[in-house]
Design a protein around this motif. Sequence first.
Motif, short mmCIF file in Angstrom:
data_model
loop_
_atom_site.label_atom_id
_atom_site.label_comp_id
_atom_site.label_asym_id
_atom_site.label_seq_id
_atom_site.Cartn_x
_atom_site.Cartn_y
_atom_site.Cartn_z
N LYS A 1 0.83 -1.22 0.00
CA LYS A 1 0.00 0.00 0.00
C LYS A 1 0.85 1.26 0.00
O LYS A 1 0.41 2.30 -0.49
CB LYS A 1 -0.94 -0.01 1.19
N TYR B 1 -3.45 -1.23 -4.41
CA TYR B 1 -4.91 -1.24 -4.47
C TYR B 1 -5.50 0.11 -4.92
O TYR B 1 -6.72 0.29 -4.83
CB TYR B 1 -5.52 -1.67 -3.13
N LYS C 1 -9.35 0.68 -7.09
CA LYS C 1 -10.35 1.74 -6.86
C LYS C 1 -10.76 2.38 -8.18
O LYS C 1 -11.94 2.65 -8.41
CB LYS C 1 -9.78 2.79 -5.90
N GLU D 1 -4.40 -8.03 -6.37
CA GLU D 1 -5.11 -6.85 -6.85
C GLU D 1 -5.51 -7.03 -8.31
O GLU D 1 -6.64 -6.71 -8.71
CB GLU D 1 -4.26 -5.59 -6.70
N ALA E 1 -5.65 -9.73 2.54
CA ALA E 1 -6.61 -9.08 1.65
C ALA E 1 -8.04 -9.26 2.16
O ALA E 1 -8.86 -8.33 2.11
CB ALA E 1 -6.47 -9.64 0.24
N TYR F 1 -10.53 -6.35 0.89
CA TYR F 1 -10.31 -6.41 -0.56
C TYR F 1 -10.83 -7.71 -1.16
O TYR F 1 -10.93 -7.84 -2.38
CB TYR F 1 -8.83 -6.25 -0.88
N ILE G 1 -16.88 -5.80 -1.88
CA ILE G 1 -15.52 -5.25 -1.84
C ILE G 1 -15.55 -3.74 -2.07
O ILE G 1 -16.05 -3.27 -3.10
CB ILE G 1 -14.63 -5.95 -2.89
N LEU G 2 -15.04 -2.99 -1.11
CA LEU G 2 -14.96 -1.52 -1.15
C LEU G 2 -16.32 -0.90 -1.48
O LEU G 2 -16.39 0.15 -2.14
CB LEU G 2 -13.90 -1.06 -2.15
#
Length: 457
Positions: A41, A46, A50, A123, A159, A164, A169-170
């Motif tokens: 990160k 990631y 996004k 990812e 993850a 993630y 997810i998100l």
Amino acid sequence: MMTVATEIEGNGNGSSPEKLLAPVLSAFWDQPNSWTLETYKRHDGYEGLKKALAMAPDDLIAYVKDSGLRGRGGAGFPTGMKWQFIPQGDGKPHYLVVNADESEPGTCKDIPLLFANPHSLIEGMIIACYAIRSSHAFIYLRGEVVPVLRRLHEAVREAYAAGYLGENILGSGLNLEITVHAGAGAYICGEETALLDSLEGRRGQPRLRPPFPAVAGLYACPTVVNNVESIASVPAILTKGKDWFKSMGSEKSPGFTLYSLSGHVTNPGQYEAPLGITLRQLLDMSGGIREGHRLKFWTPGGSSTPMFTEEHLDVALDYEGVGAAGSMLGTKALQCFDETTCVVRAVTRWTEFYAHESCGKCTPCREGTYWLVQLLRDIEAGKGQLSDLDKLNDIADNINGKSFCALGDGAASPIFSSLKYFREEYEQHITGKGCPFDPAKSTVWADRSARTTEVNA
């Protein structure tokens, strides 16, 4: 393990200075705990996901297709186009399978990538699954590499813990599970359909196609099978843009890639550079062939690709350049051999490997590789006849293009290319009743010692 981010004066053939890109996948391999989510990160980890989740799946597929990313597993098939083949609205589950069964002699890029930077793959898998509308993905890993297996399991756990992986997810509504599966060590399972059979619990053997995996793959459902490096390259494309990616490499082979330099070189390792670099450039950066020796032959993409010689030092190492010169880029496994290496011995060892790893499903490969080994062993031992060279060529021709999968083609490639460039060396084994590189009976080693003394004087 070595990466490259430097500027070199020319490329060895008189062109202008060329700046090599800073490493991308290997940018922080040498940092402490490079494999952790925290380290990943810190290096834009990631962020690509996004951006991907803010796009429509079809737009994401088009974006990856427009970037020009080609499969890094050997064939060089466009990655975005492979995703596009998955039928939508068919009511069936869709699967992503990552081929991490790296077993090709000389190939050593995916395993260090997974060991040092597994989150780049995870990812990339999430992005790919969002694009093809998949909720379950698999990593088929070569089972012998237990330390990598442990790193992968830990990265997947991280993850999940960070949100993630799993449900929603998100906040995107995407649900995804990743299963890490360790294979049992069969080279044939690197072939995508044999891999799918193995993943389903059956004996790994290539399937007859059609149907292709995009229509009837894992569990008879639409499936994308991609190489580790192919998927791991996707996040950087999303983060930095497709134009950034296309600014590297050549028009038809854009982007960066990992070149695995091994053999009789001063500093072997992983060199991450734009597609289209030459072996001469890579040797300049790696200290060249070991001191006192010269390059005799090399492989551009592992032992299953036709070999090259010194005259090919300035061939552009991209899909078109290597293809035009008579070989294949493959997995960019650059094995370099100096003048002390017996070509017949090297080809015999490679062919023994292919004969051992043949699944036996099709007759040309099963029988052909066996007889290639018998002839090569006789020739190496000085028991062959000159007519055996034509037999070698005929048997290889009866395998090439006539087997279920590319293993047969890979077994034939070293035969064709070595006879093309080193037929005289084969003849020396036959007429001299043995290997001319045997220290007990050869002047080759004495000549080499004289050259080494002269160079070091």
